[in-house]
Design a protein around this motif. Structure first.
Motif, PDB file in Angstrom:
ATOM      1  N   LEU A   3     -12.525  95.388 -34.392  1.00  0.00           N
ATOM      2  CA  LEU A   3     -12.301  96.387 -35.434  1.00  0.00           C
ATOM      3  C   LEU A   3     -11.736  97.656 -34.815  1.00  0.00           C
ATOM      4  O   LEU A   3     -12.084  98.019 -33.692  1.00  0.00           O
ATOM      5  N   SER A   4     -10.881  98.338 -35.563  1.00  0.00           N
ATOM      6  CA  SER A   4     -10.363  99.612 -35.081  1.00  0.00           C
ATOM      7  C   SER A   4     -11.467 100.661 -35.151  1.00  0.00           C
ATOM      8  O   SER A   4     -12.519 100.463 -35.762  1.00  0.00           O
ATOM      9  N   TYR A   5     -11.224 101.785 -34.526  1.00  0.00           N
ATOM     10  CA  TYR A   5     -12.209 102.861 -34.508  1.00  0.00           C
ATOM     11  C   TYR A   5     -12.518 103.345 -35.924  1.00  0.00           C
ATOM     12  O   TYR A   5     -13.677 103.540 -36.285  1.00  0.00           O
ATOM     13  N   LYS A   6     -11.476 103.521 -36.736  1.00  0.00           N
ATOM     14  CA  LYS A   6     -11.687 103.989 -38.115  1.00  0.00           C
ATOM     15  C   LYS A   6     -12.456 102.966 -38.937  1.00  0.00           C
ATOM     16  O   LYS A   6     -13.321 103.325 -39.726  1.00  0.00           O
ATOM     17  N   ALA A   7     -12.159 101.706 -38.743  1.00  0.00           N
ATOM     18  CA  ALA A   7     -12.873 100.657 -39.486  1.00  0.00           C
ATOM     19  C   ALA A   7     -14.342 100.610 -39.078  1.00  0.00           C
ATOM     20  O   ALA A   7     -15.228 100.471 -39.922  1.00  0.00           O
ATOM     21  N   ARG A   8     -14.603 100.766 -37.776  1.00  0.00           N
ATOM     22  CA  ARG A   8     -16.000 100.785 -37.321  1.00  0.00           C
ATOM     23  C   ARG A   8     -16.746 101.984 -37.874  1.00  0.00           C
ATOM     24  O   ARG A   8     -17.908 101.887 -38.245  1.00  0.00           O
TER      25      ARG A   8
END
Length: 83
Positions: A3-8
């Protein structure tokens, strides 16, 4: 699939605001259905369940409190008024 940082960050917020209270209600409901065990057993069950939810979600929460590693680096050479 990473997962990307924003998604996490989004998933961690959803988990903490919606998922964790639902998990707590489910744990308390199940414990009430089972009856009242001795206080030490009940304490151990609640401590175990309190730690158990975090293990599968550890990767979602890792690094959330730090700066975005995917963001472009900011200029660290600011004008220092002391110089």
């Amino acid at each position: 699939m990473a997962l990307s940082y924003k998604a996490r960050r989004r998933w961690s917020l959803i988990i903490l605001v919606i998922g964790l209270p639902l998990y707590i209600v489910a744990c308390v409901t199940v414990m009430n259905w089972l009856g009242r065990p001795p206080i030490l057993v009940e304490l151990l069950v609640y401590v175990g369940l309190g730690v158990l939810w975090a293990f599968p979600l550890k990767m979602v929460f890792m690094g959330i409190g730090q700066a975005d590693p995917d963001a472009p680096a900011e200029d660290t050479t600011r004008d220092d008024p002391r110089s």
